[in-house]
Each structure stands twice: as structure tokens, then as C-alpha cells.
Design a protein around this motif. Structure first.
Motif, PDB file in Angstrom:
ATOM      1  N   GLU A  90       0.463   5.837  -4.013  1.00  0.00           N
ATOM      2  CA  GLU A  90       2.209   5.839  -3.800  1.00  0.00           C
ATOM      3  C   GLU A  90       2.755   5.098  -3.094  1.00  0.00           C
ATOM      4  N   HIS A  91       4.031   3.965  -2.933  1.00  0.00           N
ATOM      5  CA  HIS A  91       4.076   3.203  -2.647  1.00  0.00           C
ATOM      6  C   HIS A  91       4.673   3.842  -1.162  1.00  0.00           C
ATOM      7  N   ARG A  92       5.480   4.554  -0.780  1.00  0.00           N
ATOM      8  CA  ARG A  92       5.987   5.835   0.272  1.00  0.00           C
ATOM      9  C   ARG A  92       4.563   5.355   0.806  1.00  0.00           C
ATOM     10  N   HIS A  93       3.332   5.741   0.378  1.00  0.00           N
ATOM     11  CA  HIS A  93       1.994   5.479   1.336  1.00  0.00           C
ATOM     12  C   HIS A  93       2.155   5.019   2.147  1.00  0.00           C
ATOM     13  N   PHE A  94       2.042   3.675   1.219  1.00  0.00           N
ATOM     14  CA  PHE A  94       1.656   2.354   2.096  1.00  0.00           C
ATOM     15  C   PHE A  94       2.914   2.349   2.700  1.00  0.00           C
ATOM     16  N   GLY A  99       1.211  -1.040  10.418  1.00  0.00           N
ATOM     17  CA  GLY A  99       1.420  -0.844  11.639  1.00  0.00           C
ATOM     18  C   GLY A  99      -0.058   0.169  11.750  1.00  0.00           C
ATOM     19  N   ARG A 100      -0.523   0.678  10.709  1.00  0.00           N
ATOM     20  CA  ARG A 100      -2.051   1.359  10.481  1.00  0.00           C
ATOM     21  C   ARG A 100      -3.248   0.183   9.853  1.00  0.00           C
ATOM     22  N   LEU A 101      -4.084   1.035  10.436  1.00  0.00           N
ATOM     23  CA  LEU A 101      -5.673  -0.239   9.899  1.00  0.00           C
ATOM     24  C   LEU A 101      -5.863   0.238   8.694  1.00  0.00           C
ATOM     25  N   VAL A 102      -5.520  -0.633   7.215  1.00  0.00           N
ATOM     26  CA  VAL A 102      -6.219   0.221   5.798  1.00  0.00           C
ATOM     27  C   VAL A 102      -8.013  -0.056   5.639  1.00  0.00           C
ATOM     28  N   ARG A 103      -7.905   0.824   4.732  1.00  0.00           N
ATOM     29  CA  ARG A 103      -9.977   0.293   4.083  1.00  0.00           C
ATOM     30  C   ARG A 103      -9.475  -0.080   3.055  1.00  0.00           C
ATOM     31  N   LEU A 112     -11.507  -4.589   2.334  1.00  0.00           N
ATOM     32  CA  LEU A 112     -10.886  -5.708   3.229  1.00  0.00           C
ATOM     33  C   LEU A 112     -10.365  -4.150   4.311  1.00  0.00           C
ATOM     34  N   VAL A 113      -9.859  -4.296   5.591  1.00  0.00           N
ATOM     35  CA  VAL A 113     -10.199  -3.833   6.079  1.00  0.00           C
ATOM     36  C   VAL A 113      -9.247  -4.240   7.042  1.00  0.00           C
ATOM     37  N   ALA A 114      -7.781  -4.139   7.429  1.00  0.00           N
ATOM     38  CA  ALA A 114      -6.596  -4.654   7.384  1.00  0.00           C
ATOM     39  C   ALA A 114      -5.654  -4.078   7.904  1.00  0.00           C
ATOM     40  N   ARG A 115      -4.575  -4.619   9.038  1.00  0.00           N
ATOM     41  CA  ARG A 115      -3.317  -3.461   9.188  1.00  0.00           C
ATOM     42  C   ARG A 115      -2.412  -3.854   8.589  1.00  0.00           C
ATOM     43  N   VAL A 116      -1.769  -2.920   8.076  1.00  0.00           N
ATOM     44  CA  VAL A 116      -0.312  -2.985   6.606  1.00  0.00           C
ATOM     45  C   VAL A 116       1.199  -3.790   7.881  1.00  0.00           C
ATOM     46  N   LEU A 117       1.061  -5.040   7.667  1.00  0.00           N
ATOM     47  CA  LEU A 117       2.333  -6.052   8.663  1.00  0.00           C
ATOM     48  C   LEU A 117       3.827  -4.900   7.779  1.00  0.00           C
ATOM     49  N   GLY A 118       3.910  -5.343   6.203  1.00  0.00           N
ATOM     50  CA  GLY A 118       4.690  -4.711   5.432  1.00  0.00           C
ATOM     51  C   GLY A 118       4.327  -4.069   4.115  1.00  0.00           C
ATOM     52  N   VAL A 119       5.303  -3.930   4.040  1.00  0.00           N
ATOM     53  CA  VAL A 119       5.722  -3.447   2.035  1.00  0.00           C
ATOM     54  C   VAL A 119       6.717  -3.818   1.535  1.00  0.00           C
ATOM     55  N   ASP A 120       6.236  -3.966   0.291  1.00  0.00           N
ATOM     56  CA  ASP A 120       7.494  -4.476  -0.898  1.00  0.00           C
ATOM     57  C   ASP A 120       7.258  -4.002  -1.815  1.00  0.00           C
ATOM     58  N   GLY A 121       7.896  -4.528  -2.885  1.00  0.00           N
ATOM     59  CA  GLY A 121       7.925  -4.500  -4.153  1.00  0.00           C
ATOM     60  C   GLY A 121       6.822  -3.955  -4.525  1.00  0.00           C
ATOM     61  N   GLU A 122       5.924  -5.443  -4.650  1.00  0.00           N
ATOM     62  CA  GLU A 122       5.256  -5.943  -5.646  1.00  0.00           C
ATOM     63  C   GLU A 122       3.414  -6.028  -4.359  1.00  0.00           C
ATOM     64  N   GLY A 123       3.720  -5.662  -3.374  1.00  0.00           N
ATOM     65  CA  GLY A 123       2.512  -5.420  -2.630  1.00  0.00           C
ATOM     66  C   GLY A 123       2.200  -5.364  -0.730  1.00  0.00           C
ATOM     67  N   LEU A 124       1.476  -5.775  -0.879  1.00  0.00           N
ATOM     68  CA  LEU A 124       1.728  -5.875   1.237  1.00  0.00           C
ATOM     69  C   LEU A 124       1.159  -6.794   1.761  1.00  0.00           C
ATOM     70  N   VAL A 141      -1.929  -8.905   0.065  1.00  0.00           N
ATOM     71  CA  VAL A 141      -2.009  -7.892  -1.209  1.00  0.00           C
ATOM     72  C   VAL A 141      -1.450  -7.340  -1.779  1.00  0.00           C
ATOM     73  N   GLU A 142      -1.845  -7.815  -3.523  1.00  0.00           N
ATOM     74  CA  GLU A 142      -0.645  -7.367  -4.333  1.00  0.00           C
ATOM     75  C   GLU A 142      -1.422  -5.464  -4.884  1.00  0.00           C
ATOM     76  N   PHE A 143      -0.679  -4.881  -4.993  1.00  0.00           N
ATOM     77  CA  PHE A 143      -1.124  -3.289  -5.924  1.00  0.00           C
ATOM     78  C   PHE A 143      -1.898  -3.619  -6.756  1.00  0.00           C
ATOM     79  N   PRO A 144      -1.988  -4.542  -7.476  1.00  0.00           N
ATOM     80  CA  PRO A 144      -2.061  -4.006  -8.683  1.00  0.00           C
ATOM     81  C   PRO A 144      -3.995  -4.661  -8.213  1.00  0.00           C
ATOM     82  N   GLU A 145      -4.165  -5.418  -6.942  1.00  0.00           N
ATOM     83  CA  GLU A 145      -5.305  -6.140  -6.411  1.00  0.00           C
ATOM     84  C   GLU A 145      -6.446  -4.291  -6.269  1.00  0.00           C
TER      85      GLU A 145
END
Length: 166
Positions: A90-94, A99-103, A112-124, A141-145
Motif C-alpha cells: 500500500e502507498h502508506r507502507h512505502f 529512510g529504510r533500506l528496501v529490496r 534493486l536495493v535502495a533507501r527510500v528518500l521520499g514518496v508521492d502519489g506516483e512513486g518513490l 522508481v514508479e509504483f507500476p515498476e
């Protein structure tokens, strides 16, 4: 569990959870011998304290005892927060993973293993750590990807409180 029962339980339990400023993440009904097991997973942007889990558990138990939602037989109620390895769906999960490392497993293939810097309606917006002394790079990274995503457990990670104090 039938869709009708699932929808009925969600409709019955979700107000109890949201009244406590929590999110109802999952409802699962299964059999364990003669008993039915109802698992309810709750969460919030700030995580879930044990006292909140106990409070929700009591409220759900009382509501289920007042109704026939679980039928006539015995049932076991388990209320918990999601585990560290739960999928981000879900969007709220992202947003909570900022700030966390996500696979990420991507639809186009590869991981892709990367740290989430920010989230908006279309992606991260993410930061990909540098390899072998190279600088980290940022990427969109767009959500559909995204085919699948999970938070990576970091044992040496500073939490938000430690970062704010530093």
C-alpha cells in the motif's frame, strides 16, 4: 474464508481499529483443529505499542462476542502488528518505509536495493548505495515498476530518535 465473511469482518472490525488511529492491515481466518483462528494485523505510521494491541484485542473480542460473525464454534483471536518482513503493498507502507533500506523486485526483471528518500502519489525517490567506494546515486522508481518490495533488516541502522539527537 469467503469474500462475504471477509467483507463482513472487515466492516465490523475496521471502525474499532480506525477509532484508535490505527490501520487494519489484514484479516485472516483459518482452521486449527476444531477451532477457527482469526488473525488481525494492525499498524500505524508510528508503529503499534503493546498496550494498543491489547486494547484493540479486547474491543474486537467484545464485538465478536456480541455478534455471530465467527459462528457458533470456538475461535481463537490473534491481534498483532505486521512483521518486519511483510511485503510493502500500500502507498502508506512505502511512506512508513521512508529512510529504510528496501529490496525491490521490478516487473522489468532484476532487483534493486535502495533507501527510500521520499514518496508521492506516483512513486518513490530512492538512494542506491555505492558499490566498492563509489558514491550513492539517486533514482526514481514508479509504483507500476514494482512487482514486490520488502524492508531490509538493518542491525546497524540508526533510528529516527538517534538521528534527531545527533
Amino acid at each position: 474464508m469467503s469474500t462475504t465473511q471477509s467483507e463482513r469482518l472487515r466492516g465490523l472490525l475496521e471502525p474499532l481499529v480506525t477509532d484508535r488511529q490505527l490501520d487494519l492491515e489484514e484479516i485472516e481466518v483459518s482452521r486449527a483443529g476444531r477451532r477457527t483462528v482469526l488473525r488481525v494485523v494492525i499498524d500505524s505510521d508510528d508503529g503499534v505499542e503493546l498496550d494498543a494491541v491489547a486494547d484493540v484485542s479486547r474491543a474486537i473480542s467484545q464485538k465478536l462476542d456480541e455478534t455471530d460473525a465467527m459462528g457458533e464454534g470456538e475461535y481463537l483471536l490473534e491481534v498483532s502488528s505486521p512483521g518486519a518482513d511483510r511485503p510493502l503493498t500500500e502507498h502508506r507502507h512505502f511512506v512508513r518505509a521512508t529512510g529504510r533500506l528496501v529490496r525491490f523486485r521490478l516487473h522489468e526483471g532484476g532487483e534493486l536495493v535502495a533507501r527510500v528518500l521520499g514518496v508521492d502519489g506516483e512513486g518513490l525517490d530512492v538512494e542506491v548505495p555505492g558499490v566498492k567506494g563509489r558514491k550513492a546515486t539517486t533514482r526514481r522508481v514508479e509504483f507500476p515498476e514494482i512487482a514486490k518490495a520488502r524492508v531490509e533488516i538493518e542491525f546497524n541502522r540508526k533510528d529516527k530518535k538517534e538521528e534527531e539527537e545527533a
